[in-house]
Every structure is written in C-alpha cells, then in structure tokens.
Design a protein around this motif. Structure first.
Motif, short mmCIF file in Angstrom:
data_model
loop_
_atom_site.label_atom_id
_atom_site.label_comp_id
_atom_site.label_asym_id
_atom_site.label_seq_id
_atom_site.Cartn_x
_atom_site.Cartn_y
_atom_site.Cartn_z
N THR A 214 1.56 3.59 -9.77
CA THR A 214 2.84 3.80 -10.13
C THR A 214 2.64 2.67 -11.30
O THR A 214 1.79 1.96 -11.58
CB THR A 214 3.05 3.11 -8.91
OG1 THR A 214 3.20 2.00 -8.16
CG2 THR A 214 2.98 3.89 -7.80
N ASP A 215 3.62 2.31 -11.81
CA ASP A 215 4.18 1.26 -12.56
C ASP A 215 3.83 -0.14 -11.96
O ASP A 215 3.29 -1.07 -12.75
CB ASP A 215 5.40 1.20 -12.32
CG ASP A 215 5.94 1.93 -14.07
OD1 ASP A 215 5.10 2.57 -14.57
OD2 ASP A 215 7.27 2.27 -13.67
N GLU A 216 3.46 -0.08 -10.36
CA GLU A 216 2.86 -1.10 -9.98
C GLU A 216 1.21 -1.65 -9.32
O GLU A 216 0.62 -2.90 -9.17
CB GLU A 216 3.46 -1.58 -8.70
CG GLU A 216 4.95 -2.02 -8.60
CD GLU A 216 6.21 -1.65 -9.62
OE1 GLU A 216 6.20 0.23 -8.68
OE2 GLU A 216 7.19 -1.42 -9.63
N GLY A 217 1.15 -0.56 -10.10
CA GLY A 217 -0.32 -0.32 -9.86
C GLY A 217 -1.00 0.80 -8.98
O GLY A 217 0.07 1.46 -8.40
N ALA A 218 -2.16 0.72 -7.88
CA ALA A 218 -3.00 1.77 -7.61
C ALA A 218 -2.92 1.82 -5.84
O ALA A 218 -2.74 0.08 -5.80
CB ALA A 218 -3.96 2.25 -7.47
N GLN A 219 -1.89 2.21 -5.18
CA GLN A 219 -1.80 1.88 -3.90
C GLN A 219 -2.01 2.61 -2.90
O GLN A 219 -1.70 3.85 -2.78
CB GLN A 219 0.17 1.27 -3.09
CG GLN A 219 -0.28 0.32 -4.31
CD GLN A 219 -0.38 -1.44 -3.73
OE1 GLN A 219 -1.14 -1.62 -2.74
NE2 GLN A 219 -0.49 -2.03 -4.94
N VAL A 220 -2.61 2.73 -1.47
CA VAL A 220 -3.12 3.24 -0.83
C VAL A 220 -1.65 3.73 0.32
O VAL A 220 -1.01 3.20 0.48
CB VAL A 220 -4.22 3.00 0.01
CG1 VAL A 220 -4.37 4.11 1.39
CG2 VAL A 220 -5.23 2.49 -0.43
N THR A 221 -1.69 4.95 0.19
CA THR A 221 -0.47 5.21 1.17
C THR A 221 -0.82 6.92 1.95
O THR A 221 -2.07 7.34 1.88
CB THR A 221 0.27 6.22 -0.30
OG1 THR A 221 1.75 5.89 0.35
CG2 THR A 221 0.33 7.14 -0.57
N THR A 222 0.44 6.76 2.75
CA THR A 222 0.30 8.76 3.12
C THR A 222 1.10 9.72 2.81
O THR A 222 1.46 9.40 1.07
CB THR A 222 1.05 8.80 4.65
OG1 THR A 222 2.72 8.79 4.55
CG2 THR A 222 0.53 7.35 5.05
N LEU A 223 0.44 11.06 2.83
CA LEU A 223 1.45 11.85 1.97
C LEU A 223 3.14 11.79 2.15
O LEU A 223 3.38 12.06 0.93
CB LEU A 223 1.43 13.25 2.73
CG LEU A 223 2.35 15.11 2.18
CD1 LEU A 223 1.48 15.39 1.38
CD2 LEU A 223 0.71 15.90 3.41
N GLU A 224 3.23 11.71 3.53
CA GLU A 224 4.85 11.59 3.60
C GLU A 224 5.70 10.53 2.17
O GLU A 224 6.64 10.43 1.76
CB GLU A 224 5.36 12.13 5.00
CG GLU A 224 5.24 12.37 4.82
CD GLU A 224 3.72 12.79 5.69
OE1 GLU A 224 3.40 14.27 6.52
OE2 GLU A 224 2.95 11.72 5.72
N GLU A 225 4.64 9.36 2.08
CA GLU A 225 5.62 8.70 1.71
C GLU A 225 5.12 8.61 -0.50
O GLU A 225 5.57 7.84 -0.67
CB GLU A 225 4.82 7.24 2.01
CG GLU A 225 4.91 6.56 3.28
CD GLU A 225 4.17 5.76 3.50
OE1 GLU A 225 2.30 5.43 3.00
OE2 GLU A 225 4.48 4.63 4.57
N THR A 226 4.63 9.80 -0.60
CA THR A 226 4.08 10.30 -2.05
C THR A 226 5.86 9.62 -2.62
O THR A 226 6.50 11.15 -2.29
CB THR A 226 2.89 10.52 -2.23
OG1 THR A 226 3.53 11.81 -1.80
CG2 THR A 226 1.61 10.68 -1.89
N SER A 227 5.74 9.83 -3.74
CA SER A 227 6.72 10.75 -4.33
C SER A 227 7.27 12.05 -4.27
O SER A 227 7.59 13.00 -5.13
CB SER A 227 6.99 9.65 -5.84
OG SER A 227 5.97 10.42 -6.52
#
Length: 249
Positions: A214-227
C-alpha cells in the motif's frame, strides 16, 4: 520448518541505494523495506497497480538467478530490457535446502518465452525438444490460458522454487481453483511459491503468508483484510448499489 525452505526471505541493501527519491526505490513498499521473510510454502504479494509488488517479485526472481523475462534457471535471453535495477540491491536469504526445479512465470513476457522455446527447438542438434517438457504442443498454438496452464501442469515438476507474476491473468475462475489444487500438490512435493497476484481465489490458499503493498508500505495481512477481497465481497453482496454509485458519480 523455516530451515527446510529454499528461500527464507530477502533483504534490501539500504546503505547502497543511490536515492530513495528515484524509481524503483521511491515506491512505498521499497522505500520502507528492510527485510521480508517468506513462508516455507506460499508467499503472496498483493496490492493495487503501481505499489511495487511485481517489481519486488521480479527483483527477487532475478536475484535468485532467473531470467528477467521468465523461464527456468537455464533460460538466458532478452527481448526487451525493461526490468528495474532493484535486483542489484537485493540479497536473497537462502535456506539449507537446494531445489531441483525452478521457474519464473510472468504473464507480461510469456509470449517472448514461448517464442524463444520455438527458436531453440528449431536449431539443429541432438538435444531433446524443450517444448516436450511443456506438454509437447507449441505454446503459440494454444490459447493464452491453455498455454499458461500447460506450463503450470507439465513444466513444474516439484521440489522447486517458483515465482509467479499475476498467473491469474490468463486463467478463468475455474482454472484458478484448479491452480490452487496444483499449487497444493506441488507444495506437498516440497515446493515453495512466491506469487504476485490480484486474485482473491488464489489468495485463499490456507497455508500462506499474504503481504499487502500500500501507500504505507508492505504489511502482512489476511485474505479478508485485503482490499481485493473486500471490494469483491462488497460487489457481490450488493452489486446493484455499487453499480448505482459508479454510474451516477
């Protein structure tokens, strides 16, 4: 488990970067990058266009020894030199295992790869045809999706490191589901994947690490949290409302 993977991660050699105000180092995901760990099985890069996911995937693949336009470690050709210099500033952190197979699959340059295979196979010599390792049928004589699928099914042999850049670009939703199954088979055969994708279907692979750019950088996330997932869910939950807003803006 971490000591069994082929690639443990990558590190940006920040002290050697000439300027974080110039491409590709000005991309938020690169500008904030220090070290990125890979999952032993599947690591996904996801994000909007221009966030740097494919740029970082390409750099990691080239730094690992793959040709910038794709192919196995044995491929060495250049149709158009368009890749960034990022791989020169990337250190790949290797595990103790060594793969017996590997492939860099790029949707953007797959045509160039198919052409090179035909040119190499047309040259005289005793060597077996390269295309036989891809199913035996010219990749140019199949649809884009079928040639992609033939490569994935026939050329990926297991116990390998595989970098895939937007493999869903040529695949129907049904094929993407089949691809999930094939990825799982190859993972069970000791393989490791690094995949840049826009596909929520592929992102659903259950034993994976998802890194969103994202514009804030790279972050570990989950499927449901992805845009990507959220937008698709909103669309299918209430497509009429979303279409109304789109058409009336």
């Amino acid at each position: 488990m971490l000591n069994k993977q082929f690639m443990k991660g990558l590190r940006l050699k920040r002290a050697t970067v000439p300027s974080f105000d110039a491409y590709p180092f000005d991309l938020p995901s690169i500008r904030t990058l220090d070290e990125l760990d890979f999952h032993p099985k599947v690591t996904f890069f996801v994000g909007e266009n221009g966030m740097g996911k494919s740029t970082l995937l390409e750099a990691s693949a080239v730094a690992a020894g793959f040709n910038p336009e794709g192919g196995s470690l044995n491929f060495n050709f250049s149709t158009y030199d368009s890749h960034s210099v990022l791989e020169e500033y990337i250190t790949m952190i290797k595990g103790v295992r060594r793969p017996t197979d590997g492939f860099f699959l790029r949707a953007e340059t797959f045509y160039n790869l198919a052409t090179m295979i035909e040119e190499l196979d047309s040259a005289p010599g005793p060597s077996p045809r390269i295309i036989d390792g891809f199913g035996g049928v010219s990749l140019h004589e199949q649809s884009h999706g079928e040639s992609f699928w033939a490569t994935f099914i026939h050329r990926f042999r297991g116990n390998g490191i595989y970098s895939l850049d937007e493999p869903e670009a040529a695949l129907s939703p049904m094929r993407q589901l089949a691809m999930l199954s094939r990825i799982h088979d190859l993972v069970c055969e000791g393989s490791q994947f690094i995949i840049a994708t826009h596909s929520p279907i592929l992102l659903a692979y259950p034993d994976a690490k998802i890194v969103e750019f994202t514009d804030e950088g790279a972050q570990v996330t989950t499927l449901e949290e992805t845009s990507h997932y959220q937008i698709m869910k909103q669309f299918f939950d209430d497509k009429d409302r979303m279409l109304h807003h789109l058409f009336n803006e």
